[in-house]
Enzyme design. Structure first.
Site, mmCIF file in Angstrom:
data_model
loop_
_atom_site.group_PDB
_atom_site.id
_atom_site.type_symbol
_atom_site.label_atom_id
_atom_site.label_comp_id
_atom_site.label_asym_id
_atom_site.label_seq_id
_atom_site.Cartn_x
_atom_site.Cartn_y
_atom_site.Cartn_z
ATOM 1 N N LYS A 141 0.809 -1.233 0.000
ATOM 2 C CA LYS A 141 0.000 0.000 0.000
ATOM 3 C C LYS A 141 0.839 1.280 0.000
ATOM 4 O O LYS A 141 0.412 2.307 -0.509
ATOM 5 C CB LYS A 141 -0.952 -0.003 1.193
ATOM 6 C CG LYS A 141 -2.054 -1.013 0.987
ATOM 7 C CD LYS A 141 -3.065 -1.054 2.079
ATOM 8 C CE LYS A 141 -4.118 -2.085 1.680
ATOM 9 N NZ LYS A 141 -5.193 -2.221 2.612
ATOM 10 N N GLY A 172 0.500 -1.163 6.609
ATOM 11 C CA GLY A 172 -0.152 -0.332 5.597
ATOM 12 C C GLY A 172 -1.538 0.149 5.969
ATOM 13 O O GLY A 172 -1.932 1.261 5.613
ATOM 14 N N ARG A 222 4.463 -5.018 16.916
ATOM 15 C CA ARG A 222 5.514 -5.980 17.286
ATOM 16 C C ARG A 222 6.898 -5.338 17.186
ATOM 17 O O ARG A 222 7.713 -5.470 18.082
ATOM 18 C CB ARG A 222 5.400 -7.193 16.350
ATOM 19 C CG ARG A 222 6.426 -8.253 16.568
ATOM 20 C CD ARG A 222 6.231 -9.385 15.601
ATOM 21 N NE ARG A 222 6.346 -8.952 14.197
ATOM 22 C CZ ARG A 222 6.305 -9.770 13.176
ATOM 23 N NH1 ARG A 222 6.122 -11.060 13.372
ATOM 24 N NH2 ARG A 222 6.422 -9.310 11.950
ATOM 25 N N THR A 223 7.147 -4.622 16.099
ATOM 26 C CA THR A 223 8.418 -3.914 15.952
ATOM 27 C C THR A 223 8.168 -2.441 16.283
ATOM 28 O O THR A 223 7.624 -1.698 15.455
ATOM 29 C CB THR A 223 8.962 -4.047 14.509
ATOM 30 O OG1 THR A 223 8.811 -5.410 14.103
ATOM 31 C CG2 THR A 223 10.405 -3.614 14.403
ATOM 32 N N LYS A 232 8.872 0.561 14.003
ATOM 33 C CA LYS A 232 8.042 0.740 12.803
ATOM 34 C C LYS A 232 6.747 1.481 13.108
ATOM 35 O O LYS A 232 5.987 1.802 12.202
ATOM 36 C CB LYS A 232 7.733 -0.626 12.177
ATOM 37 C CG LYS A 232 8.924 -1.269 11.512
ATOM 38 C CD LYS A 232 8.420 -2.304 10.525
ATOM 39 C CE LYS A 232 9.438 -3.366 10.235
ATOM 40 N NZ LYS A 232 8.846 -4.560 9.630
HETATM 41 P P1 NDP Z 1 1.353 -4.974 6.398
HETATM 42 O O1 NDP Z 1 2.053 -6.141 5.804
HETATM 43 O O2 NDP Z 1 1.633 -3.619 5.888
HETATM 44 O O3 NDP Z 1 1.625 -4.949 7.987
HETATM 45 C C1 NDP Z 1 1.547 -6.121 8.737
HETATM 46 C C2 NDP Z 1 1.430 -5.794 10.221
HETATM 47 O O4 NDP Z 1 1.242 -7.006 10.933
HETATM 48 C C3 NDP Z 1 2.677 -5.135 10.815
HETATM 49 O O5 NDP Z 1 2.264 -4.256 11.821
HETATM 50 C C4 NDP Z 1 3.427 -6.332 11.407
HETATM 51 O O6 NDP Z 1 4.272 -5.990 12.471
HETATM 52 C C5 NDP Z 1 2.262 -7.152 11.913
HETATM 53 N N1 NDP Z 1 2.540 -8.580 12.074
HETATM 54 C C6 NDP Z 1 2.776 -9.486 11.087
HETATM 55 N N2 NDP Z 1 2.966 -10.723 11.616
HETATM 56 C C7 NDP Z 1 2.848 -10.577 12.970
HETATM 57 C C8 NDP Z 1 2.944 -11.488 14.059
HETATM 58 N N3 NDP Z 1 3.204 -12.782 13.854
HETATM 59 N N4 NDP Z 1 2.768 -10.989 15.309
HETATM 60 C C9 NDP Z 1 2.496 -9.686 15.509
HETATM 61 N N5 NDP Z 1 2.401 -8.769 14.520
HETATM 62 C C10 NDP Z 1 2.577 -9.218 13.254
HETATM 63 O O7 NDP Z 1 -0.218 -5.314 6.296
HETATM 64 P P2 NDP Z 1 -1.478 -4.324 6.218
HETATM 65 O O8 NDP Z 1 -1.322 -3.269 7.249
HETATM 66 O O9 NDP Z 1 -1.741 -3.928 4.816
HETATM 67 O O10 NDP Z 1 -2.654 -5.323 6.643
HETATM 68 C C11 NDP Z 1 -2.767 -5.747 7.987
HETATM 69 C C12 NDP Z 1 -4.003 -6.624 8.145
HETATM 70 O O11 NDP Z 1 -5.171 -5.869 7.852
HETATM 71 C C13 NDP Z 1 -3.995 -7.833 7.237
HETATM 72 O O12 NDP Z 1 -4.392 -8.950 7.985
HETATM 73 C C14 NDP Z 1 -5.048 -7.503 6.195
HETATM 74 O O13 NDP Z 1 -5.693 -8.674 5.746
HETATM 75 C C15 NDP Z 1 -6.012 -6.625 6.990
HETATM 76 N N6 NDP Z 1 -6.783 -5.718 6.129
HETATM 77 C C16 NDP Z 1 -8.128 -5.920 5.985
HETATM 78 C C17 NDP Z 1 -8.878 -5.097 5.193
HETATM 79 C C18 NDP Z 1 -10.338 -5.360 5.028
HETATM 80 O O14 NDP Z 1 -10.941 -4.790 4.116
HETATM 81 N N7 NDP Z 1 -10.947 -6.152 5.892
HETATM 82 C C19 NDP Z 1 -8.287 -3.957 4.479
HETATM 83 C C20 NDP Z 1 -6.873 -3.823 4.712
HETATM 84 C C21 NDP Z 1 -6.148 -4.678 5.503
HETATM 85 P P3 NDP Z 1 5.858 -5.657 12.214
HETATM 86 O O15 NDP Z 1 5.928 -4.190 11.888
HETATM 87 O O16 NDP Z 1 6.489 -5.982 13.508
HETATM 88 O O17 NDP Z 1 6.306 -6.535 11.101
#
Ligand code: NDP
Length: 277
Positions: free
Chosen positions: A67, A133, A155-156, A159
């Site tokens: 995104k 995102g 988690r991080t 970020k």
């Molecule tokens: P990103 O890939 O940009 O970010 C992922 C996030 O998840 C980061 O904050 C990351 O933390 C965290 N994360 C990943 N794995 C773990 C874990 N094992 N434990 C803890 N934290 C974790 O994704 P998006 O922000 O684009 O999307 C996030 C969620 O929102 C997704 O599940 C997506 O499906 C959902 N979504 C749903 C929508 C809907 O219409 N219903 C629309 C948009 C998103 P770190 O920074 O530490 O890596």
């Protein structure tokens, strides 16, 4: 007229129900178009962008983790996309410029926040898990709905710092600490991808939460993440991400086709039949 092409790009992407939803609406409104999943790696974003410029693709939805990464490829971002620095909908405008918009903000507001009456929103405290995102979109949606007491835990930790710079007054909580302070919040939102793979374990033990807390998981597939099951078992009201998906999709569809598609029972049944239970 030849068939128009639309697609969603992301990695992972197989969980996405956007093709089901948009293809349903294309059929319903007799639009000659096809919407598909494009599972791409980061280096392939440029190819997709080229195909929009060459008019081989009319519109694109963007999901995790692209995104923010798509923005340098665009002529400009507008409205909520400019404010959040997060793009989920791409199209060409009348001046042949490649434009990025964000419909997640509208999706989150329309799906959940409109349900809370004005009174219920006063002085509510919200905690967002995740700083990826979609996090800026959720923050902007909360702010637009007059919920300004917002904390974020990622988690991080590093970020999540950009969110504090972007939105003044956001409180950051260390990941290890958030379970201890859950009791302070009225709305908890999972905006991480934790739970997208149904076997993942959130390792959260709920000690103390408000009885009337609301839990929103932005994930919609699987229908019930482990976090939803956990909060449900404590009699907490839960929502999954399906409504958000539908409303963000409705706005994308409008931006591309200038038709505001109806969310009817047939669509809801169709989506429900495709979700992992
Ligand atoms: P990103 O890939 O940009 O970010 C992922 C996030 O998840 C980061 O904050 C990351 O933390 C965290 N994360 C990943 N794995 C773990 C874990 N094992 N434990 C803890 N934290 C974790 O994704 P998006 O922000 O684009 O999307 C996030 C969620 O929102 C997704 O599940 C997506 O499906 C959902 N979504 C749903 C929508 C809907 O219409 N219903 C629309 C948009 C998103 P770190 O920074 O530490 O890596």
């Amino acid at each position: 007229m030849s068939e128009k092409k639309f697609a969603i790009i992301g990695d992972p992407i197989s969980h996405s129900l956007s093709p089901t939803m948009h293809n349903y609406w294309f059929k319903k409104y007799k639009i000659n178009a096809q919407y598909e999943l494009l599972h791409i790696k980061e280096k392939e974003i440029i190819n997709v962008i080229d195909n929009i410029k060459k008019k081989k693709i009319t519109g694109i939805n963007v999901t995790l983790p692209y995104k923010k990464l798509v923005i340098p490829f665009l002529s400009k971002t507008i409205n909520d996309a400019r404010e959040t620095h997060s793009v989920n909908t791409i199209m060409m405008n009348e001046n042949n410029e490649l434009v990025g918009e964000n419909t997640d903000v509208f999706g989150f507001q329309a799906a959940y926040l409109k349900l809370l009456s004005k009174n219920e929103k006063v002085n509510k405290k919200a905690l967002i898990l995740g700083a990826g995102g979609v996090a800026p979109s959720i923050i902007l949606a909360l702010l637009k709905s007059n919920i300004s007491n917002i904390s974020v835990s990622n988690r991080t930790y590093e970020k999540s710092l950009f969110l504090q710079q972007k939105f003044k007054g956001i409180n950051l909580i260390k990941w290890e600490k958030y379970p201890e302070v859950l009791y302070k919040f009225d709305i908890l939102i999972n905006a991480t991808s934790l739970g997208l793979v149904s076997s993942e374990d959130p390792k959260l033990k709920i000690k103390n939460v408000k009885k009337d807390m609301i839990f929103i998981d932005t994930i919609y597939n699987p229908q019930q993440t482990k976090l939803i099951k956990l909060f449900k078992s404590h009699n907490i009201k839960t929502f999954n991400g399906l409504s958000m998906l539908i409303y963000q999709g409705q706005k994308s569809f409008y931006l591309w086709n200038k038709i505001n598609p109806e969310v009817d029972d047939e669509l809801l049944e169709l989506l429900d039949s495709k979700i992992n239970k």
